[in-house]
Design an enzyme around this catalytic site. Sequence first.
Site, PDB file in Angstrom:
ATOM      1  N   GLU A 202      13.017 -50.819  33.715  1.00  0.00           N
ATOM      2  CA  GLU A 202      12.789 -49.398  33.948  1.00  0.00           C
ATOM      3  C   GLU A 202      11.314 -49.112  34.260  1.00  0.00           C
ATOM      4  OE1 GLU A 202      16.457 -47.426  31.439  1.00  0.00           O
ATOM      5  OE2 GLU A 202      14.531 -47.636  30.420  1.00  0.00           O
ATOM      6  N   GLU A 314      22.194 -50.637  34.085  1.00  0.00           N
ATOM      7  CA  GLU A 314      22.548 -49.916  32.866  1.00  0.00           C
ATOM      8  C   GLU A 314      23.264 -48.632  33.251  1.00  0.00           C
ATOM      9  OE1 GLU A 314      19.441 -49.108  30.011  1.00  0.00           O
ATOM     10  OE2 GLU A 314      18.398 -50.975  30.514  1.00  0.00           O
TER      11      GLU A 314
END
Length: 1009
Positions: A202, A314
């Site tokens: 991320e 995710e």
Amino acid sequence: MKTIAGLSWISALSSLASLPNGLGVSAQNNTPSTWPLHDNGLSDVVQWDHYSFKVNGKRLFVFSGEIHYWRIPVYEVWEDLLEKIKAAGFTAFAFYGNWAYHSANNKTLDFESGAHDFSKLFEIAHRVGLYVITRPGPYVNAEANAGGFPLWLTTGAYGKLRDDDPRYLQALDPYFSKFSELTSKHLVTNGGNALVYQIENEYGEQWKDRTKKIPNDAAGRYMQALEDSARANGIEIPLIHNDPNMNTKSWSKDYAPGAVGNVDVAGLDSYPSCWSCNLAECTGTNGKYVAYQVVNYYDHFKEVSPTQPSFFPEFQGGSYNPWGGPEGGCPGDIGADFANLFYRNLISQRVTAVSLYMMFGGTNWGAIAAPVTATSYDYSSPISENREIGAKFYETKNLAMFTRVADDLTVTDRLGSSSSYTTNPAVTASELRNPITKAAFYVTIHSVSSSSTTESFKLHISTSVGNLTIPQHSGSIVLNGHQSKIISTDFAMGNKTLTYSTAEILTYALIDSSPVVVLSTDVGGSVEFHVKGATKGSLASSGFTSNATFRAEAGGVTTNIERVTGMGVYQFNNGVKVVLADKPTAYLFWAPNLSNDPFAPVDQSVLIQGPYLVRGAALDGDVVALKGDVKNSTTIEVFAHETALTLSWNGKKLETSRTPYGSLKAQISAFNGTIPLPSLNDWKVNEGLPEKMPEYDDNGAAWVVANHTTTPNPTKPDTLPVLYVDEYGFHNSFHLFRGYFEGSATGAQLSVQGGLAFGWSAWLNGDLVGSWLGNTTLGVGNMTLSFANATVHANGTNVLLIAQDNTGHDLRGGATDPRGILRATLDGADFTSWKIAGEAGGENIQLDPVRGPLAEGGLTAERLGWHLSGFSDCDWASASPSTGFSGADIKFYRTTFPLDIPEDVDASFAFILNATGPKTVRVQLFVNGYQYARFNPYVGNEVKFPIPPGILNYAGDNVIGLSVWAQGNDGAKVDVEFVQEYAVESSWSSRFDSEYLRPEWTEERLAYA
């Protein structure tokens, strides 16, 4: 069969030409040959394009789920979890590394002791048949302490983290290189199962200004350094990354061709219903929360990664429970209905690779957690923290099983998405069509996705036998509340075709070259389906309250069933067999494969209905050998090859009969014994905070003189010396500070930082002078202390003891936020010296490498090993925590009890803690040396703490320790209850030799008094 010409109700298709084979609409001009087929230049074993991943030339729908080996530090249990994930129809699983778990200091790496050997995950994956998405970090976030950074990295001495600062790059190189090297032995390119390798996590930092595409050069160099390291250490599989949201648009070769730091395949993370039970945490990213409101990802992928698969490394599998969140988590809006609606919505947007975060969450034992969350990391996952499966698991399974057999789903174009596809404007459908085979998938959903109404409708479809509105003859398709349904057309089953079905396809198998397809619908619903190429159909077996109607038409047979309850079997004269099941029956339908191929070839599948869980199947001569779990005695029905005559269950042959339609049936019995639970009566107790007394000797190995006058930490203290615990090699959980001063003082001002929900207490010469009880929104506790009610030695030495409960290091840029005392001043005197104590040996001496560097804090009981087996408490007094004690203090209670769990049973147990006295207590529960509960009722609501097998000894004695810290003078009382969560007869036995996980007490602990 009725056909409808000129589909004016599908405006999106009005200009499309007719297709061959009678199809009334055409796919868009895109074909697989239009899009470039990529590989990474090192190998073509894994390829990808606009549609999907390919492995060894075959397209793969990646349905994956995340587990964290370091949150379940028992590798025998990893097999249980991966077998469940495989049984759910998944083709892969994902896992994060955790640098902190492997690195106690900057000279040490441990990938061997106990559960630190993550390579066993690859070995189990190969045996079970799952591909692996490997995510080493070096930063992983994961609500882990410092985001997975080793805690020695948090001092500020290593420069800017997650950057190309050479100090940071040098620090991470040993870990990242070794992790890559170990993974390289298990790549799919050399016969292993590691499919892709994630770089960082991320890290949406590619742009200084994204709208102008002004790059962040340092971030690019950092990403490139990690990629180069992975390649240099043998990683030949594709490199991936996961954007944190749709705003950052980082590291995609399509979006920024030629940019430094780009990865092979760019992915996106999304938590549309919030990653936390505290919905306010997500409004900055998601906007106002609306339950069951889906998100448009289709346009994002078209913009950011059009020549790559639409990929979610995710996607929301649940939510973590923060301090102050509800006991048991927040499954309300993220349960089975969430799984049904949101995961099908991904299909509607052409997603062909998704990994659910989490599939199994586990536990924040020891100092695993960041301050944002408490002990449980259940995450409301499909597999619960205690490893139990239920409705959310089954709902997820039903979709994953479909995606595993729906080969045509891996190459689709989206032709339209509107309510014009249906006869009810409250229902929208998205049409996905395979441009090669012309198979289609219509994903239906409420036009307002948050709606919970029940809506009936018919669906306009285009098939190889014409344009139809289905169901044609009777009934309707129904969305019941928060629900989505996928209606498949021209679905290939070997060389046979299911033209359409108003029930969803669950799975199919080729049994003796003939397809057996399983359809699923709601209880009491009506169903219509058309089997192409058949001329006759018959009802072979039914538990339904209504009979079937068969109509030979349009080159096949249409079958109508008015009301579905239970399971029915229908046979057709072209060899097709249709099994129709209502949802509860479909929940207990399984399709284990006879191979360990993650693709699970349909000609090697066995179809099974009945048990709570089926873990696997094998053919042993004429015996179908099944393994799995059963909660209740039940009938098992198996569709297998005709050479199979007998069933066995977990090694025991069953009395087997064959049905007229060829399946095998038998009865299997459940575990009906009882497991006697120990009574927790024989407790002993010892003083847990001798350090508060002025006569305590702090000259031993446990203590470090705190004399630093400068710090590399970017946050400078208000007073000196520096009293940051990480500066002195202590990092975890509980810390002690002893400040000395001479003469009179009337009070003190303290500012202590320990993370959200942390607490601290202060004693002057043994008398309590104040406590910070904790706050779920504050990581700093400021107090002015009065010494009016304490003993002050006006003509001598005074000792102020501060006990701090550190809840972990912060995430992202906050990883270097210090833990300890920011400011310490006296009224009427000055401190002359300070000492600090933490975990025994600090970061440099590893007394317990098996449990690892995050296992212990600095309690006296932890330093001296009172929580370990082998320690003798024979001279302790007898006392129970339920009786408790008065006064502000810490007591350590200890008891031992045996367990004798039967073989071939999977059982789960938990402790329930209850503060029957004041709530101003902080409690830690230790099980065989592992801290498995932080019970802080003043700031948290968690009371039940599951303990996995291996941590609990299922075949012998268990040592239980309980530290009870009363933060007020009214003391503490704590009840401790040991309960059974479940017990099932299972092929996976929770009784195994786990002694290696529980090293005993050693005499070297005595040095840390």
